[in-house]
Write a protein that holds these residues in place. Structure first.
Motif, PDB file in Angstrom:
ATOM      1  N   LEU A  33       0.617  61.492   1.345  1.00 43.28           N
ATOM      2  CA  LEU A  33      -0.465  61.550   2.317  1.00 43.28           C
ATOM      3  C   LEU A  33      -1.668  62.176   1.642  1.00 43.28           C
ATOM      4  O   LEU A  33      -1.581  63.282   1.108  1.00 43.28           O
ATOM      5  CB  LEU A  33      -0.033  62.393   3.521  1.00 43.28           C
ATOM      6  CG  LEU A  33      -1.078  62.661   4.594  1.00 43.28           C
ATOM      7  CD1 LEU A  33      -1.449  61.363   5.304  1.00 43.28           C
ATOM      8  CD2 LEU A  33      -0.555  63.670   5.595  1.00 43.28           C
ATOM      9  N   LEU A  59      -9.829  64.075   6.136  1.00 44.70           N
ATOM     10  CA  LEU A  59      -8.449  63.626   6.283  1.00 44.70           C
ATOM     11  C   LEU A  59      -8.424  62.449   7.244  1.00 44.70           C
ATOM     12  O   LEU A  59      -8.329  62.618   8.457  1.00 44.70           O
ATOM     13  CB  LEU A  59      -7.555  64.763   6.790  1.00 44.70           C
ATOM     14  CG  LEU A  59      -6.097  64.431   7.074  1.00 44.70           C
ATOM     15  CD1 LEU A  59      -5.412  63.867   5.846  1.00 44.70           C
ATOM     16  CD2 LEU A  59      -5.362  65.660   7.551  1.00 44.70           C
ATOM     17  N   GLY A  60      -8.579  61.248   6.712  1.00 43.98           N
ATOM     18  CA  GLY A  60      -8.593  60.057   7.557  1.00 43.98           C
ATOM     19  C   GLY A  60      -9.703  60.080   8.583  1.00 43.98           C
ATOM     20  O   GLY A  60      -9.546  59.593   9.688  1.00 43.98           O
ATOM     21  N   THR A  87      -4.550  60.110  13.337  1.00 40.08           N
ATOM     22  CA  THR A  87      -3.263  59.702  12.774  1.00 40.08           C
ATOM     23  C   THR A  87      -2.892  60.512  11.535  1.00 40.08           C
ATOM     24  O   THR A  87      -1.792  61.059  11.445  1.00 40.08           O
ATOM     25  CB  THR A  87      -3.267  58.199  12.450  1.00 40.08           C
ATOM     26  OG1 THR A  87      -3.672  57.499  13.628  1.00 40.08           O
ATOM     27  CG2 THR A  87      -1.903  57.721  12.027  1.00 40.08           C
ATOM     28  N   GLU A  88      -3.789  60.608  10.561  1.00 39.96           N
ATOM     29  CA  GLU A  88      -3.467  61.317   9.331  1.00 39.96           C
ATOM     30  C   GLU A  88      -3.323  62.822   9.553  1.00 39.96           C
ATOM     31  O   GLU A  88      -2.438  63.453   8.973  1.00 39.96           O
ATOM     32  CB  GLU A  88      -4.537  61.041   8.263  1.00 39.96           C
ATOM     33  CG  GLU A  88      -4.514  59.619   7.738  1.00 39.96           C
ATOM     34  CD  GLU A  88      -5.304  58.623   8.590  1.00 39.96           C
ATOM     35  OE1 GLU A  88      -5.442  57.469   8.168  1.00 39.96           O
ATOM     36  OE2 GLU A  88      -5.759  58.989   9.696  1.00 39.96           O
ATOM     37  N   ASP A  91      -0.002  63.393  11.122  1.00 38.01           N
ATOM     38  CA  ASP A  91       1.057  63.243  10.128  1.00 38.01           C
ATOM     39  C   ASP A  91       1.157  64.486   9.255  1.00 38.01           C
ATOM     40  O   ASP A  91       2.248  64.958   8.942  1.00 38.01           O
ATOM     41  CB  ASP A  91       0.812  61.995   9.277  1.00 38.01           C
ATOM     42  CG  ASP A  91       2.046  61.566   8.506  1.00 38.01           C
ATOM     43  OD1 ASP A  91       3.174  61.901   8.925  1.00 38.01           O
ATOM     44  OD2 ASP A  91       1.886  60.892   7.461  1.00 38.01           O
TER      45      ASP A  91
END
Length: 188
Positions: A33, A59-60, A87-88, A91
């Motif tokens: 990731l 981060l995303g 989402t990221e 995660d």
């Protein structure tokens, strides 16, 4: 990273400063990731913990900043999140702090994006929660909440969520429903 060893240093003073760019996080059984940039500046001195700044950037499409302080007299904590996609970040949270809350966030991340959130909490001298507030916009849903210490002990709180489409709001909460969108506004 496993930071559980820090608990063994409970009586020691600590100063941590981290500035990591192009961070990649892996957990056995999961893929890599890309966590963007992580900055952390915190200290622990004479029983007081000061979070000068913890930030996750890029981060995303998510940027998160946290600050706070906790000592024998009480404390405060502030969190500011601006995320095009959760989402990221969800995660990353699931990997660093596995549990029911991080799993629930990961399962709903797409339905809650984009997200803007501000949270504030205060602690009493006994480290108990004194008050907390939340103001967020999650994929079009306006969410507000507050908690305060009630007279005689315990906590008193309220939370409200509203969205122009009731079906979307129900799905954001994790329920699967059938039916066409835009049947009217929803409010909880």
């Amino acid at each position: 990273p496993d930071l559980s060893g820090l608990a063994a240093t409970s009586g020691a003073d600590l100063a941590l400063s981290l500035d990591a760019r192009a961070v990649r996080v892996a957990r056995f059984g999961d893929g890599m990731l890309d966590a963007g940039r992580i900055v952390a500046q915190l200290t622990r001195t004479d029983g007081a913990v000061e979070i000068e700044r913890i930030s996750v950037a890029g981060l995303g499409g998510a940027n998160l900043i946290a600050t706070g302080r906790l000592d024998r007299t009480g404390g405060r904590f502030d969190l500011d999140l601006d995320a095009a996609r959760l989402t990221e970040l969800a995660d990353l949270m699931r990997r660093l702090a596995p549990g029911a809350w991080s799993e629930a966030l990961a399962q709903r991340a797409a339905r809650l994006s984009p997200a803007r959130l501000k949270a504030h909490a205060e602690a009493a001298p006994d480290f108990a929660l004194k008050s907390a507030s939340l103001d967020a916009m999650l994929a079009g849903a306006k969410v507000t909440g507050s908690v305060t210490t009630a007279e005689g002990g315990g906590l008193r709180g309220q939370i409200a969520a509203a969205h122009p489409d009731a079906a979307t709001l129900i799905r954001q909460l994790g329920a699967e429903i059938r039916g066409a969108p835009n049947k009217g506004a929803g409010r909880i």
